[in-house]
Design a protein around this motif. Structure first.
Motif, PDB file in Angstrom:
ATOM      1  N   ARG A   1      -3.133   1.045  -7.694  1.00  0.00           N
ATOM      2  CA  ARG A   1      -2.818   2.069  -6.700  1.00  0.00           C
ATOM      3  C   ARG A   1      -1.335   2.050  -6.327  1.00  0.00           C
ATOM      4  O   ARG A   1      -0.724   3.110  -6.112  1.00  0.00           O
ATOM      5  CB  ARG A   1      -3.673   1.874  -5.460  1.00  0.00           C
ATOM      6  CG  ARG A   1      -5.129   2.187  -5.672  1.00  0.00           C
ATOM      7  CD  ARG A   1      -5.359   3.665  -5.974  1.00  0.00           C
ATOM      8  NE  ARG A   1      -6.773   3.926  -6.230  1.00  0.00           N
ATOM      9  CZ  ARG A   1      -7.254   4.379  -7.364  1.00  0.00           C
ATOM     10  NH1 ARG A   1      -6.427   4.641  -8.377  1.00  0.00           N
ATOM     11  NH2 ARG A   1      -8.550   4.582  -7.515  1.00  0.00           N
ATOM     12  N   LEU A   2      -0.734   0.869  -6.253  1.00  0.00           N
ATOM     13  CA  LEU A   2       0.704   0.803  -5.955  1.00  0.00           C
ATOM     14  C   LEU A   2       1.505   1.469  -7.065  1.00  0.00           C
ATOM     15  O   LEU A   2       2.521   2.136  -6.815  1.00  0.00           O
ATOM     16  CB  LEU A   2       1.136  -0.653  -5.777  1.00  0.00           C
ATOM     17  CG  LEU A   2       0.763  -1.308  -4.438  1.00  0.00           C
ATOM     18  CD1 LEU A   2       1.016  -2.814  -4.486  1.00  0.00           C
ATOM     19  CD2 LEU A   2       1.561  -0.694  -3.288  1.00  0.00           C
ATOM     20  N   GLY A   3       1.055   1.277  -8.319  1.00  0.00           N
ATOM     21  CA  GLY A   3       1.719   1.946  -9.437  1.00  0.00           C
ATOM     22  C   GLY A   3       1.641   3.459  -9.303  1.00  0.00           C
ATOM     23  O   GLY A   3       2.633   4.179  -9.519  1.00  0.00           O
ATOM     24  N   GLU A   4       0.455   3.962  -8.934  1.00  0.00           N
ATOM     25  CA  GLU A   4       0.299   5.401  -8.745  1.00  0.00           C
ATOM     26  C   GLU A   4       1.167   5.906  -7.587  1.00  0.00           C
ATOM     27  O   GLU A   4       1.747   7.000  -7.670  1.00  0.00           O
ATOM     28  CB  GLU A   4      -1.171   5.736  -8.484  1.00  0.00           C
ATOM     29  CG  GLU A   4      -2.067   5.535  -9.697  1.00  0.00           C
ATOM     30  CD  GLU A   4      -3.481   5.987  -9.440  1.00  0.00           C
ATOM     31  OE1 GLU A   4      -4.061   6.682 -10.288  1.00  0.00           O
ATOM     32  OE2 GLU A   4      -4.025   5.625  -8.364  1.00  0.00           O
ATOM     33  N   LEU A   5       1.253   5.102  -6.514  1.00  0.00           N
ATOM     34  CA  LEU A   5       2.080   5.487  -5.372  1.00  0.00           C
ATOM     35  C   LEU A   5       3.551   5.574  -5.766  1.00  0.00           C
ATOM     36  O   LEU A   5       4.247   6.547  -5.424  1.00  0.00           O
ATOM     37  CB  LEU A   5       1.897   4.477  -4.230  1.00  0.00           C
ATOM     38  CG  LEU A   5       2.831   4.622  -3.035  1.00  0.00           C
ATOM     39  CD1 LEU A   5       2.645   5.969  -2.346  1.00  0.00           C
ATOM     40  CD2 LEU A   5       2.619   3.473  -2.036  1.00  0.00           C
ATOM     41  N   GLU A   6       4.046   4.558  -6.481  1.00  0.00           N
ATOM     42  CA  GLU A   6       5.453   4.572  -6.886  1.00  0.00           C
ATOM     43  C   GLU A   6       5.736   5.734  -7.844  1.00  0.00           C
ATOM     44  O   GLU A   6       6.802   6.358  -7.785  1.00  0.00           O
ATOM     45  CB  GLU A   6       5.822   3.228  -7.545  1.00  0.00           C
ATOM     46  CG  GLU A   6       5.745   2.022  -6.623  1.00  0.00           C
ATOM     47  CD  GLU A   6       6.719   2.096  -5.469  1.00  0.00           C
ATOM     48  OE1 GLU A   6       7.660   2.923  -5.507  1.00  0.00           O
ATOM     49  OE2 GLU A   6       6.545   1.328  -4.507  1.00  0.00           O
ATOM     50  N   LEU A   7       4.771   6.021  -8.699  1.00  0.00           N
ATOM     51  CA  LEU A   7       4.939   7.136  -9.622  1.00  0.00           C
ATOM     52  C   LEU A   7       5.015   8.457  -8.851  1.00  0.00           C
ATOM     53  O   LEU A   7       5.867   9.311  -9.128  1.00  0.00           O
ATOM     54  CB  LEU A   7       3.783   7.158 -10.620  1.00  0.00           C
ATOM     55  CG  LEU A   7       3.921   8.119 -11.810  1.00  0.00           C
ATOM     56  CD1 LEU A   7       5.168   7.788 -12.633  1.00  0.00           C
ATOM     57  CD2 LEU A   7       2.672   8.058 -12.675  1.00  0.00           C
ATOM     58  N   ALA A   8       4.152   8.600  -7.846  1.00  0.00           N
ATOM     59  CA  ALA A   8       4.159   9.822  -7.036  1.00  0.00           C
ATOM     60  C   ALA A   8       5.419   9.922  -6.189  1.00  0.00           C
ATOM     61  O   ALA A   8       5.875  11.029  -5.861  1.00  0.00           O
ATOM     62  CB  ALA A   8       2.925   9.854  -6.140  1.00  0.00           C
TER      63      ALA A   8
END
Length: 1013
Positions: free
Chosen positions: A962-969
């Motif tokens: 989820r942190l990866g998705e957040l940073e990507l967003a």
């Protein structure tokens, strides 16, 4: 790596100061640094951070602090600086430098040089040591235990400063030290030694008038602040200056006060060390001379030449009596009661402090040993006869009656300043007739009892010595070189003596009397517990005799409880254990326990509410109890008492599990007899179930081991499976693993096939928690096969639900759902509501994995209903969490956030830290879906912090995803790739193929965007 504690806490690597973090992390690090190389228990770290009022999350918060410190130190090349040990942590001393250690070494070198007459070298080492200070020790840390340590360091620093100045004066540097002394006197105006050093320095510099003025300033301050005249030696120094005494001009023969020894280079603990050298204080009250014609008795025994430690207690006694003397309105006689267990050194302390107090009481000191708990106890009539004769009353004039003798005694003591020392008092009745009536006479009492009915008495409790004091005491008796040459053996000897002063004195005396013995020789003799009390005997001294005096003078029911307590192999125990051992009602057992506490044969632990208080025996007292147990209790009685204790522990553990988890684990219990308490008492004892498990954890683990050892395999494995509630929720995975191994071995030895199946199931559950999924499948398959072979369909269904979870993790959704349905059919038929609710919400998760939120919601509504009927708040919280996920998958972000916030409150209420981490993960995911990146980051960061100590790799992997998705967003693609790579690696390790594939898809998108940009 360097750590600095002589000032604000600092950690330095290659000249760079590290950002240690907030107050809690600094307190944890400071505690570990102060005792580098020594294991610090989590309980001590919790108290250092929070004090006595521990929140329910204290243990987890400390674990989080340790995890954060490990990450910090690891990022600077020291990943193994903090190691985990049994029930605690240790700062590994290899490769680190601590300014406190350098300071202690320099002080020791200075003291050694000074004792050898090398004064120049001594002052150089002292100055080098003092130069390490950067301000008050541990400045700015909000921790009561650390403040106590810092205060002690400040006291020692001042003593070192005084010792340094002492040698400077002897070397003729009187002019150079005047500015330093003026500053120190200003900072510590009540420090008489500094005042005297300033007077001497001024006089030797030809400033006689200023030296006398310094004395007058000191006198004004002492009278204004304490109501005390300067001490006799300071007054004598003033007279010598007035008369220009020639001795004051000869540095080699002038010493204002003997240099105070500095303790050796020990690293102090977080507890209060009472063995510090005493600073010179203003000890004398303005006292009139003894009246002419009256006897001035001096009945005190000889002071103890090798007396060690107890400075905190001595200070407390002196302060109380100084305050009483300064209070001219005081009407009550000042009474000090020194209490402690047999052999703890009460008499030694009483005699030592009495000699220090003697100058305050110029009309004399009376002393009597009342033999309070022995068969030859002395009556008040006998003591009054001795006192009256000592005070000058002829034998023919002594009254016959107790009251008349007491009246004459009080009359003779009126208007006199005397000290009455009553040693070894057994009860209030023994001492009341011996109390004077005039408040100018003080009374000091030593006793093994609390004597709570003495009005206005100040109680000073003493406990065992700290290890450095034990070493000092042994060194004084047996010889310093001999003791320190075998430091490891000496440490073992100290622990075998239980740090009890009497035992240490006997050990030291035996070594002294046998110069051909090594310390290890004596250790070998003491290691045999059956002979330990025989070995701790020398001349008139004996530990067994000391304890026996108390034991022989308590009631027979209390003696029986004392003996039976030796049956249980647990360091600390609760009051209900006494009731189980005796097979009596809790109030009656509590009365007997209070009798043992009053007699100092048992001590209380901690300061919690009385219903949660725990108790323990000193090691040597427990050895004595085992001797009496073997001699006076038949084997059948011992066995029955032990099984009742096991039965009480199992009953309470099941009740705690039921209150926390609902009616779960119905299929996994033994037929071992329970020792049941009344429901009201049970509810009061347990209170919060997880808190109860926390308090009793060590005793539960010890009981599992002991039950296995004595052949009670049913208690061993049943306690193990029942305690999984604690082990899982509070992350005691080492305890879980250890008790599994012990219980399985016991069940195998007993041929208990059902117990073996239950523990194999428990091992499989642990494998799931630890993400060892291959091991988990092996154990669970084995458990199912064993349950089915025994025709235990309920146990097989409980195990099958975990196998279904493994199928789901591997993407085998159809097989997982089939297993869940099979298990649910059995669980509904046998009425196991908690397990059924758990299966329903896991079936809902399969539907979520398939992308069917509506089907999942229907299952979750049913799970919520069943979990509420079962009374399982934990399963209810898990179902609510998945309901939030269903809302999120259905696109209803707002409703998902509402549900996640509701369940977050539940997880915090029940103290489920792992559940809280999962809910924060869900909340962060919902905020991310809603576009609120700041709220998502806050929730995911909090989830990651709580997961750091969980040991659940699957949870950490989901958070990284989820942190990866957040940073990507958020547009931080490089950072996103780092998180996603971590998540993919973790899922691959777990063989969570579906999740690994999901991460790979997002990762490919992130890498593609990164290369395009």
């Amino acid at each position: 790596m360097e750590f600095h504690v002589l000032g604000p806490l600092e950690a330095v690597v290659d000249g760079q100061r590290l950002d240690i973090g907030g107050n809690r992390q600094q307190i944890v690090l400071a505690s570990l640094v102060l005792e580098a190389g020594t294991v610090i228990s989590i309980d001590r770290l919790m108290k250092a951070v929070y004090g006595e009022g521990l929140p329910s999350s204290a243990r987890v918060q400390v674990q989080i602090c340790v995890s954060a410190l490990r990450r910090l130190l690891g990022s600077y090349g020291h990943p193994k600086a903090i190691a985990t040990r049994n029930q605690g942590y240790v700062l590994v001393p290899t490769g680190i430098d601590i300014d406190l250690h350098r300071y202690e070494r320099l002080v020791q070198e200075a003291r050694t040089a000074g004792n050898a007459g090398r004064r120049e070298e001594s002052t150089a080492r002292y100055r080098e040591a003092l130069g390490l200070w950067r301000g008050p020790a541990l400045d700015g840390l909000d921790s009561e235990p650390l403040r106590m340590v810092a205060d002690r360091f400040a006291e020692r620093r001042l003593t070192v400063n005084e010792d340094c100045i002492e040698y400077d004066l002897e070397l003729g540097r009187h002019r150079e030290v005047i500015p330093e002394l003026v500053g120190l006197v200003g900072a510590y105006p009540l420090r008489e030694r500094l005042r005297g050093q300033l007077m001497l320095a001024l006089y030797r510099s030809g400033r006689q008038a200023e030296a006398l003025d310094a004395y007058r300033a000191a006198r004004r301050t002492l009278i204004d602040e304490l109501g005390l005249e300067p001490s006799e030696w300071l007054q004598q120094l003033e007279r010598s200056i007035l008369t220009s005494d020639a001795d004051l001009s000869a540095p080699e023969t002038v010493t204002v006060a003997a240099p105070i020894p500095v303790p050796g280079p020990d690293v102090p603990s977080l507890g209060i060390v009472s063995g510090e050298p005493e600073p010179i204080r203003a000890p004398a009250d303005p006292a009139p001379p003894a009246r002419p014609g009256q006897p001035v008795p001096s009945m005190l025994p000889t002071d103890i030449a090798d007396f060690t430690g107890r400075s905190r207690q001595i200070d407390a006694i002196q302060l109380q009596l100084a305050m009483a003397a300064a209070n001219t309105d005081q009407l009550a006689v000042p009474i000090i009661v020194v209490a402690g267990k047999p052999g703890i050194g009460k008499t030694a302390l009483g005699v030592h402090v009495s000699h220090r107090l003697a100058p305050r009481y110029p009309d004399g000191q009376l002393f009597a040993d009342l033999h309070g708990r022995s068969s030859d106890r002395v009556s008040p009539m006998q003591i009054l006869e001795r006192f009256l004769r000592t005070l000058g009353v002829a034998g023919t004039s002594i009254p016959d009656g107790l009251e008349e003798r007491a009246e004459m005694y009080r009359g003779l003591l009126s208007d006199r300043r005397m000290l009455v020392v009553l040693d070894n008092v057994g009860s209030e009745a023994q001492v009341l007739p011996l109390l004077p009536g005039d408040p100018r006479t003080a009374v000091l009492i030593t006793t093994r009892s609390r004597l709570g009915a003495l009005p206005g008495a100040v109680h000073v409790d003493i406990d065992v010595l700290d290890p450095p004091q034990c070493l000092d005491l042994l060194s004084r008796i047996a010889g310093d070189d001999r003791v320190r040459a075998e430091r490891t053996a000496t440490d073992e000897l100290i622990e075998l003596c239980g740090r009890l002063p009497l035992a240490l004195r006997i050990a030291g005396a035996r070594l002294s009397a046998r110069p051909h013995w090594t310390v290890e020789d004596l250790v070998d003799r003491l290691e045999n517990e059956s002979r330990r009390l025989d070995e701790l005997n020398h001349g008139a001294m004996g530990v067994r005799v000391s304890i026996s005096i108390t034991y022989d003078n308590i009631s027979e029911p209390a003696r029986r409880l004392f003996r039976l307590l030796a049956v249980v192999d647990c360091p600390d125990f609760s009051a209900w254990v006494c009731a189980a051992l005796l097979d009596e009602a809790l109030p009656d057992a509590h009365d007997l326990l209070d009798e043992l506490v009053d007699a100092q044969l048992v001590e209380t632990v901690g300061t919690e509410h009385s219903r949660h208080r725990q108790y323990r025996m000193h090691d040597l007292i427990r050895v004595f109890a085992r001797e009496r147990l073997a001699a006076d209790e038949p084997l059948t009685e011992r066995t029955a008492a032990l099984r009742r204790a096991f039965g009480g522990m199992l009953f309470l553990a099941e009740e705690a599990h039921r209150k926390y988890y609902g009616e779960g684990n119905l299929a996994l219990h033994s037929r071992a007899a329970r020792w049941r308490l009344p429901q009201r008492a049970t509810d009061r004892i347990i209170g919060d179930p997880l808190d109860w498990f926390e308090r009793e954890r060590q005793c539960i683990v010890a009981a599992i081991h002991q039950a296995a050892k004595v052949g009670a395999a049913d208690y061993s494995w049943d306690l193990t499976i029942t305690s999984v509630t604690l082990f899982e929720s509070r992350n005691y995975l080492d305890d879980w693993r250890e008790t599994n191994e012990v219980a399985l071995a016991a069940a195998q030895q007993a041929g208990d096939r059902f117990g073996q199946a239950v523990i194999r199931y428990s091992m499989g559950c642990l494998g799931v928690i630890e993400s060892r999924l291959t091991d988990a499948r092996r154990y669970l398959d084995d458990a199912v096969a064993r349950f089915e072979a025994l025709d235990e369909e309920h146990g097989a269904a409980v195990a099958n639900r975990h196998l279904a979870y493994l199928e789901r993790m591997e993407g085998e959704f159809a097989e997982a759902y089939r297993r869940y349905e099979q298990a649910l059919t059995v669980l509904r038929r046998v009425g196991d509501l908690t397990a059924a609710a758990h299966v329903l919400q896991n079936m809902a998760q399969v539907e979520l994995d398939r992308g069917e939120p509506a089907k999942a919601t229907a299952l979750l509504v049913e799970s919520l209903d069943v979990s509420r009927r079962a009374g399982s708040r934990r399963i209810e919280a898990q179902a609510m969490y998945r309901l939030g996920q269903a809302h999120l998958q259905a696109g209803d972000v707002h409703e998902a956030v509402v549900v996640f916030n509701d369940v977050l409150a539940v997880t915090r209420e029940v103290g489920d830290v792992i559940g809280e981490s999962y809910v924060l993960l869900g909340l962060g995911t919902a905020h991310l879906a809603g576009g609120d990146h700041a709220a998502a980051r806050a929730a995911l960061s909090a989830s990651r912090e709580r997961a750091a100590t969980s040991g659940k790799l699957i949870l950490e992997a989901r958070i990284e995803f989820r942190l990866g998705e957040l940073e990507l967003a958020s547009g931080s693609r490089e950072t996103a790739i780092v998180h996603l790579e971590r998540a993919r690696g973790m899922f691959h390790e777990l063989r969570a193929l579906v999740l690994e594939e999901s991460v790979s898809t997002v990762l490919a998108r992130a890498v593609g965007r990164c290369s395009i940009s």
